[in-house]
Design an enzyme around this catalytic site. Sequence first.
Site, mmCIF file in Angstrom:
data_model
loop_
_atom_site.group_PDB
_atom_site.id
_atom_site.type_symbol
_atom_site.label_atom_id
_atom_site.label_comp_id
_atom_site.label_asym_id
_atom_site.label_seq_id
_atom_site.Cartn_x
_atom_site.Cartn_y
_atom_site.Cartn_z
ATOM 1 N N HIS A 1 0.814 -1.206 0.000
ATOM 2 C CA HIS A 1 0.000 0.000 0.000
ATOM 3 C C HIS A 1 0.855 1.267 0.000
ATOM 4 O O HIS A 1 0.554 2.233 -0.690
ATOM 5 C CB HIS A 1 -0.891 -0.031 1.250
ATOM 6 C CG HIS A 1 -2.051 0.889 1.208
ATOM 7 N ND1 HIS A 1 -3.220 0.570 0.586
ATOM 8 C CD2 HIS A 1 -2.210 2.128 1.706
ATOM 9 C CE1 HIS A 1 -4.066 1.570 0.703
ATOM 10 N NE2 HIS A 1 -3.471 2.543 1.374
ATOM 11 N N GLU B 1 -8.732 7.340 -5.463
ATOM 12 C CA GLU B 1 -8.113 6.387 -4.552
ATOM 13 C C GLU B 1 -9.103 5.288 -4.177
ATOM 14 O O GLU B 1 -10.301 5.517 -4.143
ATOM 15 C CB GLU B 1 -7.664 7.130 -3.285
ATOM 16 C CG GLU B 1 -6.396 6.580 -2.699
ATOM 17 C CD GLU B 1 -5.811 7.548 -1.680
ATOM 18 O OE1 GLU B 1 -4.644 7.909 -1.829
ATOM 19 O OE2 GLU B 1 -6.538 7.933 -0.757
ATOM 20 N N HIS C 1 -10.794 2.433 -1.583
ATOM 21 C CA HIS C 1 -11.016 2.071 -0.184
ATOM 22 C C HIS C 1 -11.777 0.763 -0.150
ATOM 23 O O HIS C 1 -12.791 0.618 0.533
ATOM 24 C CB HIS C 1 -11.765 3.200 0.563
ATOM 25 C CG HIS C 1 -11.059 3.608 1.812
ATOM 26 N ND1 HIS C 1 -11.695 3.929 2.968
ATOM 27 C CD2 HIS C 1 -9.735 3.737 2.071
ATOM 28 C CE1 HIS C 1 -10.795 4.241 3.898
ATOM 29 N NE2 HIS C 1 -9.612 4.133 3.374
ATOM 30 N N HIS D 1 -10.922 -2.610 0.698
ATOM 31 C CA HIS D 1 -10.921 -3.516 1.851
ATOM 32 C C HIS D 1 -11.720 -2.934 3.017
ATOM 33 O O HIS D 1 -12.589 -3.614 3.558
ATOM 34 C CB HIS D 1 -9.482 -3.846 2.275
ATOM 35 C CG HIS D 1 -8.795 -4.811 1.374
ATOM 36 N ND1 HIS D 1 -8.414 -4.466 0.096
ATOM 37 C CD2 HIS D 1 -8.422 -6.102 1.548
ATOM 38 C CE1 HIS D 1 -7.839 -5.524 -0.465
ATOM 39 N NE2 HIS D 1 -7.821 -6.518 0.381
ATOM 40 N N GLN E 1 -11.239 2.660 10.515
ATOM 41 C CA GLN E 1 -11.248 4.048 10.979
ATOM 42 C C GLN E 1 -12.669 4.593 10.976
ATOM 43 O O GLN E 1 -13.475 4.237 10.140
ATOM 44 C CB GLN E 1 -10.410 4.934 10.052
ATOM 45 C CG GLN E 1 -9.077 4.381 9.646
ATOM 46 C CD GLN E 1 -9.130 3.595 8.366
ATOM 47 O OE1 GLN E 1 -9.929 2.678 8.216
ATOM 48 N NE2 GLN E 1 -8.271 3.929 7.426
ATOM 49 N N ASP F 1 -1.255 15.186 4.783
ATOM 50 C CA ASP F 1 -2.269 14.591 5.644
ATOM 51 C C ASP F 1 -1.750 13.266 6.172
ATOM 52 O O ASP F 1 -0.814 12.685 5.631
ATOM 53 C CB ASP F 1 -3.578 14.392 4.887
ATOM 54 C CG ASP F 1 -3.493 13.280 3.874
ATOM 55 O OD1 ASP F 1 -2.573 13.327 3.024
ATOM 56 O OD2 ASP F 1 -4.311 12.360 3.922
ATOM 57 N N GLU G 1 -4.367 5.155 12.166
ATOM 58 C CA GLU G 1 -4.921 5.800 10.970
ATOM 59 C C GLU G 1 -6.167 6.596 11.334
ATOM 60 O O GLU G 1 -7.105 6.702 10.547
ATOM 61 C CB GLU G 1 -5.210 4.766 9.880
ATOM 62 C CG GLU G 1 -3.930 4.131 9.356
ATOM 63 C CD GLU G 1 -4.125 3.230 8.144
ATOM 64 O OE1 GLU G 1 -5.259 3.086 7.660
ATOM 65 O OE2 GLU G 1 -3.114 2.667 7.679
ATOM 66 N N SER H 1 -4.362 -0.667 -6.166
ATOM 67 C CA SER H 1 -4.903 -1.537 -5.130
ATOM 68 C C SER H 1 -4.752 -2.984 -5.598
ATOM 69 O O SER H 1 -5.496 -3.448 -6.456
ATOM 70 C CB SER H 1 -6.373 -1.192 -4.892
ATOM 71 O OG SER H 1 -6.987 -2.178 -4.098
#
Lengths: 80, 684, 210
Positions: B42, B86, B88, B90, B234, B262, B306, B516
């Site tokens: 990752h 991007e 997400h 999983h 998260q 970030d 995270e 990914s």
Amino acid sequence: MKILVKILPKPEVLDSAGRATFNALKADFESLSGCHLGKLVELDFKEGVTEKKALEEAEKMANSLLINPLVEICEFEVKE
Amino acid sequence: MLEQNLKKYRISKAEYETICDLLGRSPEGLEWAVFSALWSEHCSYKSSKVHLKKFYNKNKIVVGDSDENAGVIDLGQGERLAFKMESHNHPSFISHHQGAATGVGGILRDIFTMGARPIALGNYLCFGEANNSNMPRLVDGVVRGIADYGNCVGVPTITGRTHFHKEYNNNILVNAFALGYFAPDQKVVSSKIPESGLSIMYAGAKTGRDGIHGASMASESFSEDSESKKPTIQIGDPFFEKLLIEACIEVIDKNLVVAMQDMGAAGLTSSSFEMSVKDGVGLLMDLQKVPLRDNTLTPEDILLSESQERMLLVCKPEHQEQIQQVFEKWGLDAVEIGQTQKDKNITLTWGEDKLLEIDPELVVEHAPRYERDYEKLSPKWESPKLNTQRPSLPDVASKEWIYQQYDQRVGVRTAKDCSQDIGVVRLPHSHRFVGVAMGCEPEVMRDNAWLGGRDAVVRPCLKLAFNGFTPLALTDCLNFGNPEKKPIMSEFVESVEGISEVCKILDVPVISGNVSFYNETQGQNIISTPATVVVGLSDNILNFNSSFTQAEDNVFVLSIETQKLYENLASTMSAIKSWSQNADISSLAMVSLKGLSYTLEKMSLKGDGVKTQSMPPTEFYQFVVATGQGKEIFDELLKLEFICVSAIGKTQKAQINIEEQSLSAKQLNEKHSKVWRDFLGRFA
Amino acid sequence: MKIGILRFLGTNCDYDIWEYAKALGHDCEWLWYKDQFNPTAYDRIIIPGGFSYGDYLRSGALASRTPVMASVKQAAQNNIPILGICNGFQILCEIGLLPGALLANNNRRFIDKWVDLEVVSENNYWSWGQQNIRLPIAHGEGRYFIDEQGLKNLEDQGGIWMRYNDNPNGSVADIAGVTQGTVAGLMPHPESAIYEWMGGTDGLKLLRES
């Protein structure tokens, strides 16, 4: 000292979340006749505050902010 | 003990040996956590980096370096855009609502970290087949997650794509795209630290236990016990993010910030190491100063957490107070946790105690690079067999149920919303228009990955061109299975090369992106899915949309021969663009691979419908055009011998007659919403 | 006109209203949630939409208890025209300047779509001067609720400002906007309908000089 403020929609107000949850449950649970969704607020009071004082304050908080009396009702529970 | 650590930190034996060579000894203490996070797939892109270098990624409009948080392009007149997509996947499979929500939050931070105000969102979603019993809950959760976050934070969702295929049953895809805007007087903020003697400030939410080891989790295949990994998910707070956006943009506008990053995957570790290594400026940070939500967190937890909505700012020491005032105005904390150093090492302490001192170059620059096994795919022009006779699954129903839950207009810039082929926003300063189109058809990728990757660029570019836009640049999110398997790696390499090849021909650089891998569950890999977003520019907005808008128009179908199109790509694209700028048409939509008849239905949902006299077969590159004029409006385009046009019928008021099917507008809308009600069941 | 525009933490249509008012040639000033203001210094006060305080507790509840709202109350007493849009409408109901409350939509989902509305009462400060308009809505909690007596009072006083033609959220009596004295609130977003490229221009006619 903790006071729980249990908030529910007034019976005359359509509780769409409660209705949806009821519809999801009723097929499997024959004994169920209703379901209502609300909020739970846990108020932590400082040490030494009496139960009476805490309840009085909780009631003020409920009326001034925590509930909208037009559409919600609440009850209080003393914990610890 | 060693075996335990290798397992805990997900480091292979060979990688361990490399680490020992680099350090001249076995790793100790926090070094384990640092290598684990930064050498994860990752963070390190270890399986993809050698290929990603091949991307066509520079031309005269690209601003800055490709190692920033997002790519930036210059539109002229002082205006610039930053954008990125991007995955997400999983997190969204494990916790649908929070996973999708934090995906939106993360991509937004990549944009405003650079100083750009986010002005649009998009999403590319792949779900499993409709009769999979998990799917209604997943679809409901993901859509709610995206809606809750994007709506609250006040950034409109202007476009999206949604697919349903059984290959995603156990591994859905949630790819989030964000577009940010720099007005002429706003500067682009780098993540590079230029010098020593600067303050490092931590701003935003406190650090909690969320997502510890998330980066390394996202870098392995799914097993059945993924459910039990829930604690690492998260939790996002869009309200907090909204405040963070305002505070960050304000400190940048006031010129108080030198660099900003970030804290995303692998949290503080990843952000601090990457900031430090870029220009070789070292850092000294005291982890004891990191604001915590949970006092039981260990230094290792702090490094790997995270927790969402956190930023690392680098500033001149004398600006600290002003920065704190701005953050306070927005109800947020900002504290100094360290300083930049003269030497190039990263030193972490806990009060007076030194926990770690390491040269970040060892970890970042010496991360493993794998040349995974692959073979070259050979060109194959046949488009996949299009199965247009399918049951009424959500795949062939209007996606209104989804996009109606997204705020598509907040910010008052939206000129084309999710109901259209492309999303469009108007730029605040120059009043020009930016078009956003998404690509990648899983069905094509499954049957013909050689063509599929190329199509992922050509299809969105065609949509833009037909709407009068010049395609400018591209971002991608390359979703693939296990790269250690040769067929998958081969499709990956072919996709990268195919995308790059087409991008070069069209002069559309790949300015940012995300890979990914390991979208594999119990040995089953997803369809290789290189999702793309192409961003284009136009001085004006054309006066037609993707729905029928009046009765008595002539309806035509325009088809373009695939191979010939690719052989004449750049010239065809500009011919189409100049044709559409001048064409007297009222509606135009690209024909979906789910069928011409589905496309005609979709075009009829806003009221006016169509009556067809003839139905040509669905083709790979096909458009429906409605016009008050005759066929002569296509004369200019028909000079290209590989484009053909046929009349198929007329538009009519509030009624469709497509082949045997005859429905009123009301019945048609009911037909499409029924598909969703049936699919969603109690989640409707 | 001089228009004061409120900003809370989480307001996200603030710039939208600013642009809207500017496009119509008005002067604008921000009114920050922590500050009180001179209630008679403005010709109009607008509370924009958004998610003040993340809609936590109840939409509008936390914003309605901020210092700036004390000044808004005084402005209402001084008959200054006050308008709440979407979250602004929710805030005005929470503080009691408008009757009723706004609850979660019937389908428990956020709804973004264009809706047809019928403007049913004339208003001296905020009006369209036409009967049927088309504006976008974008809200999760827009179901207008008022008890029977309240509804009757509202009807008697001509307080129902506009109704949905095809009720999207379960509002009592299809109500999309109400007025009381110089205070008005509506769920649809007029600022999202002022140019042809937005999809409609019916939002333009809201701000009327009296």
